[in-house]
Design an enzyme around this catalytic site. Structure first.
Site, PDB file in Angstrom:
ATOM      1  N   SER A 116      62.998  49.283  18.916  1.00 38.58           N
ATOM      2  CA  SER A 116      62.561  50.084  20.055  1.00 38.58           C
ATOM      3  C   SER A 116      63.102  49.458  21.344  1.00 38.58           C
ATOM      4  O   SER A 116      64.314  49.314  21.499  1.00 38.58           O
ATOM      5  CB  SER A 116      61.034  50.222  20.049  1.00 38.58           C
ATOM      6  OG  SER A 116      60.612  51.250  20.917  1.00 38.58           O
ATOM      7  N   GLU A 206      67.575  55.985  16.246  1.00 39.78           N
ATOM      8  CA  GLU A 206      66.245  56.553  16.028  1.00 39.78           C
ATOM      9  C   GLU A 206      65.597  56.776  17.387  1.00 39.78           C
ATOM     10  O   GLU A 206      66.076  56.265  18.400  1.00 39.78           O
ATOM     11  CB  GLU A 206      65.385  55.622  15.171  1.00 39.78           C
ATOM     12  CG  GLU A 206      65.116  54.244  15.774  1.00 39.78           C
ATOM     13  CD  GLU A 206      63.927  54.196  16.707  1.00 39.78           C
ATOM     14  OE1 GLU A 206      62.972  54.980  16.511  1.00 39.78           O
ATOM     15  OE2 GLU A 206      63.945  53.370  17.648  1.00 39.78           O
ATOM     16  N   HIS A 276      60.317  54.715  14.227  1.00 37.02           N
ATOM     17  CA  HIS A 276      58.881  54.719  14.490  1.00 37.02           C
ATOM     18  C   HIS A 276      58.138  55.602  13.478  1.00 37.02           C
ATOM     19  O   HIS A 276      58.712  56.480  12.840  1.00 37.02           O
ATOM     20  CB  HIS A 276      58.594  55.259  15.887  1.00 37.02           C
ATOM     21  CG  HIS A 276      59.077  54.387  17.007  1.00 37.02           C
ATOM     22  ND1 HIS A 276      60.419  54.267  17.334  1.00 37.02           N
ATOM     23  CD2 HIS A 276      58.407  53.609  17.887  1.00 37.02           C
ATOM     24  CE1 HIS A 276      60.542  53.446  18.370  1.00 37.02           C
ATOM     25  NE2 HIS A 276      59.329  53.032  18.719  1.00 37.02           N
TER      26      HIS A 276
END
Length: 301
Positions: A116, A206, A276
């Protein structure tokens, strides 16, 4: 299969039980204390000596303490030869703020693990020629399935990794250095000194909580800036909670990804198990992989 000469990317020495690991919080302030403690216990149950810095739970607005405090955390962990790895607490936002006038110079490269917002650190480290791990942080690892946890430890302890299988979009086979990222974070690195060279890379992307039009906007920026030139292939993970608001006309996230990527003329795989809100398979940054766009297989060389 396309072959492109690639610069070296150094693997830190494999971890082994008994090694000393340091916890850092380089981005957002920690909120998930219960799962954080569970994450530490997973590493300790594998025999690792996990230590916390004095300011791991600091808070300054939405950040985990001041920039100088978080930078000191990271620098102390990185330059101390006693630490063999760095475990990131969580993502959120803020790690990019640490990278102004930052250098990774060290005689003791070590594993850095996160995803992330930690994309900023992983890309900067890769640009310095050192591999990290795009994988679960301490506040998410407890929710991982057993195979994913085992894969993370295989990654850092020097064992071979099993291939990952998704949905192939065609395009044949290609090999390159794997460069995983959160799409939003990576997009904000384009054109900065932190952006590593993308030639010869296979992007693994992602994202979470971005409406389809926002994903469209980011991928359009990649296209118009020429950032996809030299990229060998793309491996797509999970784009979770990326639905359009109810009652608003929109393409689906799947339609946006197809529209913005399918005409690039490179092998692409989607629906791989990382990102996630689900299994987040560890992806070693900078390691050589083969992407088979016809069979939908991402494998390690």
């Amino acid at each position: 299969m396309t072959e492109i000469p690639l610069p070296p990317c150094q693997l830190p020495p494999p971890l082994q039980p008994g090694d000393l690991l340091q916890v850092v919080t380089p981005s957002g302030a920690i909120r998930e204390l219960e799962v954080f403690q569970k994450g530490i216990e997973i590493w300790r149950s594998r025999g690792y000596n996990v230590q916390l810095s004095d300011t791991w739970d600091a808070r300054d607005g939405y950040l985990a303490g001041s920039d100088s405090s978080r930078r000191h955390q990271l620098a102390s962990a990185w330059h101390n030869p006693d630490y063999r790895g760095i475990l990131c607490t969580r993502g959120g936002y803020g790690s990019a703020r640490l990278l102004e006038n930052w250098t990774w110079e060290s005689q003791h490269p070590k594993w850095l693990i996160g995803f992330s917002d930690i994309t900023n650190l992983l890309w900067s480290l890769y640009d310095s020629g050192i591999c990290g791990i795009h994988g679960p942080v301490l506040t998410t690892i407890a929710a991982e399935p057993e195979w994913s946890i085992n894969r993370l430890f295989d990654s850092v302890e020097g064992r071979n990794l099993a291939p990952l299988t998704g949905v192939g979009w065609g395009g044949g086979k290609v090999s390159g250095r794997l460069l995983p990222a959160n799409l939003t974070v990576a997009t904000h690195l384009l054109g900065t000194p932190i952006q590593p060279p993308l030639d010869g890379t296979i992007l693994a992307l992602e994202d979470v909580t971005e409406a389809p039009y926002r994903i469209d906007r980011m991928l359009t920026q990649w296209r118009m800036s020429g950032a996809f030139k030299g990229v060998c292939g793309i491996a797509l993970g999970r784009f979770s909670r990326c639905e359009a608001p109810s009652g608003i006309a929109s393409w689906t996230i799947e339609e946006v990804l197809r529209d913005r990527l399918a005409d690039l003329g490179i092998p692409i795989i989607s629906d791989l198990p990382f990102g996630h809100d689900g299994a987040n398979a560890a992806l070693p940054v900078g390691q050589l992989v083969e992407l088979d766009g016809d069979k939908g297989i991402l494998s390690w060389l």
